[in-house]
Design a protein around this motif. Structure first.
Motif, PDB file in Angstrom:
ATOM      1  N   LEU A 119      11.435  59.237  65.494  1.00  0.00           N
ATOM      2  CA  LEU A 119      10.428  59.685  66.450  1.00  0.00           C
ATOM      3  C   LEU A 119      10.560  58.838  67.708  1.00  0.00           C
ATOM      4  O   LEU A 119      11.249  57.804  67.695  1.00  0.00           O
ATOM      5  N   ASP A 168      13.522  58.525  58.784  1.00  0.00           N
ATOM      6  CA  ASP A 168      12.518  59.050  59.723  1.00  0.00           C
ATOM      7  C   ASP A 168      12.911  58.706  61.153  1.00  0.00           C
ATOM      8  O   ASP A 168      13.496  57.646  61.412  1.00  0.00           O
ATOM      9  N   LYS A 192       5.502  56.066  70.006  1.00  0.00           N
ATOM     10  CA  LYS A 192       4.500  56.426  68.999  1.00  0.00           C
ATOM     11  C   LYS A 192       4.296  55.338  67.947  1.00  0.00           C
ATOM     12  O   LYS A 192       3.484  55.502  67.034  1.00  0.00           O
ATOM     13  N   PHE A 240       3.172  54.630  62.117  1.00  0.00           N
ATOM     14  CA  PHE A 240       3.464  55.766  63.006  1.00  0.00           C
ATOM     15  C   PHE A 240       3.096  57.058  62.293  1.00  0.00           C
ATOM     16  O   PHE A 240       2.857  57.087  61.084  1.00  0.00           O
ATOM     17  N   GLU A 241       3.073  58.129  63.042  1.00  0.00           N
ATOM     18  CA  GLU A 241       2.882  59.476  62.483  1.00  0.00           C
ATOM     19  C   GLU A 241       3.580  60.471  63.397  1.00  0.00           C
ATOM     20  O   GLU A 241       3.935  60.149  64.529  1.00  0.00           O
ATOM     21  N   GLY A 242       3.798  61.681  62.888  1.00  0.00           N
ATOM     22  CA  GLY A 242       4.474  62.707  63.674  1.00  0.00           C
ATOM     23  C   GLY A 242       5.990  62.602  63.632  1.00  0.00           C
ATOM     24  O   GLY A 242       6.681  63.152  64.490  1.00  0.00           O
ATOM     25  N   GLN A 243       6.524  61.902  62.617  1.00  0.00           N
ATOM     26  CA  GLN A 243       7.965  61.716  62.536  1.00  0.00           C
ATOM     27  C   GLN A 243       8.668  62.958  61.981  1.00  0.00           C
ATOM     28  O   GLN A 243       8.058  63.799  61.325  1.00  0.00           O
ATOM     29  N   GLN A 244       9.969  63.028  62.243  1.00  0.00           N
ATOM     30  CA  GLN A 244      10.845  64.004  61.604  1.00  0.00           C
ATOM     31  C   GLN A 244      11.804  63.239  60.687  1.00  0.00           C
ATOM     32  O   GLN A 244      11.964  62.025  60.814  1.00  0.00           O
ATOM     33  N   THR A 245      12.449  63.958  59.757  1.00  0.00           N
ATOM     34  CA  THR A 245      13.277  63.281  58.754  1.00  0.00           C
ATOM     35  C   THR A 245      14.652  63.916  58.655  1.00  0.00           C
ATOM     36  O   THR A 245      14.782  65.146  58.633  1.00  0.00           O
TER      37      THR A 245
END
Length: 564
Positions: free
Chosen positions: A525, A523, A529, A543-548
């Motif tokens: 970001l 992950d 964040k 956290f939130e809103g991550q990309q992978t």
């Protein structure tokens, strides 16, 4: 090849070329059996590692970073008194053996100049490092004190006279006439040449003897070719061999090595760094972290046992309504349960009057048995909330210690003390009250991506927390393997290139519990964040809103991108 007398000859030749004439500016002892001399020569600092390790004894110029202990050991304090500020006069090898002498001129207590010798013996478990006064060969100090009952050949204590180890009575190939090879080659089957070479000449390991035998076989003039083969140890081409199965070996030059690829280095020191960085570092970590591993494994075992008990209690709580039914039936028909009975069958009006067999305490009557079942029921119902709370805490502890185990598996020696500090602060290890110095947290490992972007990797929770929550710019990119213990990785760039992002993701995967896996989810970001819950363990973030990204760890990338 092992570090035999021939390779030692090459190392001494490199020392004479790079550090002789320089001044010893610092002396450190980062590890129990190893000393680092910082020699400044021609405007360059050369960290010279002198190791008396029982498995990895060696001498080399090293660029592997090390962390000094907060309290200097007695041996290094003794060396500093004699060596710091002194000029390195010469470096010599004893015959073609694995013994190296470093000579300096130092001043004694009266200010008179005296010649001091630092002698390194690289002989497996008998390896040692001596500080010797040259004029009378008196041992001033040594890194390993050996009692007389463990070595009857010579005395290895301060104040004794330094005596060389027993001689092998073999010929030194660098000063002997190699013509002795001619009759032996003619009279000996070629498959016996390596053994013959080892029994005649000093300093040959099995690999070296095989290499020389192969070179002689292919030569038109064996004696001249043998002399040319030996000359490579003074005109080196440091080579690391990687076999088809991934095994590493090294030599001072690129000799014939079947089924292997070769990688070349500028110096023998760089070669040994590449060869030993995994093996020696792992051994150092194991030495330093032995007590930590025991603590962590004990805590893991304790919490896993506690978890089993909590789950058993929850399972019992799920059956709490059955206890209430039994209590209701007994209080409705108390006359059916008399003292001395171990069970009673009563029609269950909650279940179409089917008979229900109820276990009894024979010491109690029906009403007392009913009361006993109601008490159990109330306790279990009350315990559910507490057990769930404890289960959450216990699961967090198990995840925490799993994370510590993963960190110890990829830790370098400098990281071990950070982990020790963290466990001490957390109350898992008793603090050393004698040590009043404020402990320092070591710095994260630094890497440069292929396009020159700085990437930092935290190797333990204290480093992770400081790196991710205090040092990183909120626009920097943060990476971590998905749902697996691992390092925090920071790309110091708000908009890194795709290549840098993939390289950083591979670093995150390598420094995690998934380092042996393929297609690892990572992950990422912006660091801004990240959030740390109140009261959470060091290094824990949400956290939130991550990309992978999905990447496969690459061990070769570590040495390629690591900064010195």
């Amino acid at each position: 090849m092992p570090l035999d007398g021939l390779f030692t000859h090459a190392i001494v030749h490199e020392f004479n070329r790079l550090i002789v004439g320089g001044r010893i500016t610092k002396v450190h002892q980062p590890y129990p059996n190893e000393i680092v001399l910082v020699v400044r020569n021609n405007g360059t600092n050369y960290p010279v590692l002198l190791s008396a390790h029982p498995t990895y004894a060696r001498a080399q110029i090293t660029h592997i970073p090390y962390e000094n202990p907060q309290t200097a050991p007695n041996f290094v304090m003794f060396l500093r008194r004699y060596l710091e500020g002194s000029k390195l006069q010469k470096v010599e090898q004893i015959d073609n053996d694995r013994i190296i002498n470093f000579y300096v001129n130092a001043r004694d207590e009266l200010g008179d100049i005296q010649e001091i010798r630092l002698t390194l013996e690289m002989m497996g478990r008998h390896s040692n490092l001596f500080l010797v006064r040259e004029n009378d060969s008196r041992i001033l100090e040594l890194i390993k004190h050996v009692p007389a009952d463990q070595n009857r050949v010579r005395s290895l204590i301060p104040g004794a006279t330094y005596v060389l180890p027993p001689a092998q009575n073999l010929l030194n190939p660098f000063i002997s006439d190699l013509s002795a090879l001619a009759p032996m080659i003619l009279d000996t089957p070629s498959e016996d040449w390596p053994k013959m070479i080892q029994s005649t000449y000093q300093g040959f390991s099995r690999d070296s003897a095989i290499s020389l035998a192969e070179a002689i076989k292919q030569a038109g003039d064996p004696l001249n070719h043998a002399q040319e083969w030996l000359s490579h140890f003074e005109s080196t081409q440091p080579t690391l061999f990687i076999s088809d199965k991934g095994a590493l070996s090294f030599s001072a030059f690129n000799w014939i090595q079947a089924h292997s690829s070769a990688q070349h280095f500028d110096t023998l020191g760089d070669l040994l760094d590449a060869y030993y960085i995994g093996k020696a570092e792992r051994e150092r970590v194991n030495q330093q972290a032995g007590s930590l591993v025991r603590v962590v494994k004990n805590e893991l075992k304790k919490n896993k046992t506690k978890r089993k008990k909590l789950l058993a209690t929850l399972n019992d709580a799920e059956n709490a309504d059955d206890l209430k039914v039994m209590g209701d039936l007994l209080i409705t028909y108390p006359h059916l349960a008399q003292k001395g009975m171990t069970n009673v069958a009563i029609e269950n009006y909650y279940d179409n009057n089917n008979l229900l067999t109820i276990p009894l305490d024979p010491k109690l009557n029906g009403l007392k048995n009913a009361e006993r079942y109601f008490t159990k029921y109330r306790k279990l119902r009350t315990a559910v909330d507490f057990v769930n709370e404890q289960l959450t805490i216990t699961d967090a502890e198990i995840n925490y210690f799993d994370n510590i185990i993963a960190q110890l598996e990829v830790a370098s020696p400098k990281d071990v003390e950070d982990i020790r500090l963290e466990l001490t602060t957390g109350g898992y290890i008793r603090a050393n009250k004698k040590n009043k110095q404020k402990p320092k947290v070591s710095k994260p490992d630094k890497f440069l991506s292929s396009d020159g972007t700085l990437i930092e990797v935290g190797k333990n929770n204290l480093q992770n927390e400081r790196l991710s929550l205090k040092q990183a710019d909120r626009r920097d990119i943060w990476l971590h393997v998905q749902k697996i213990p691992g390092s925090h990785v920071i790309i110091h760039d708000a908009k890194p290139s795709d290549e840098t992002l993939i390289e950083a993701a591979k670093l995150a995967a390598y420094y995690s519990k998934a380092r042996e896996s393929a297609n690892v989810p990572v992950d990422y970001l912006p660091a801004g964040k990240l959030r740390k819950p109140n009261g959470s363990k060091p290094g824990f973030v949400i956290f939130e809103g991550q990309q992978t990204l999905y990447v496969t760890p690459d061990a070769s990338l570590i040495s390629k991108l690591k900064t010195k």
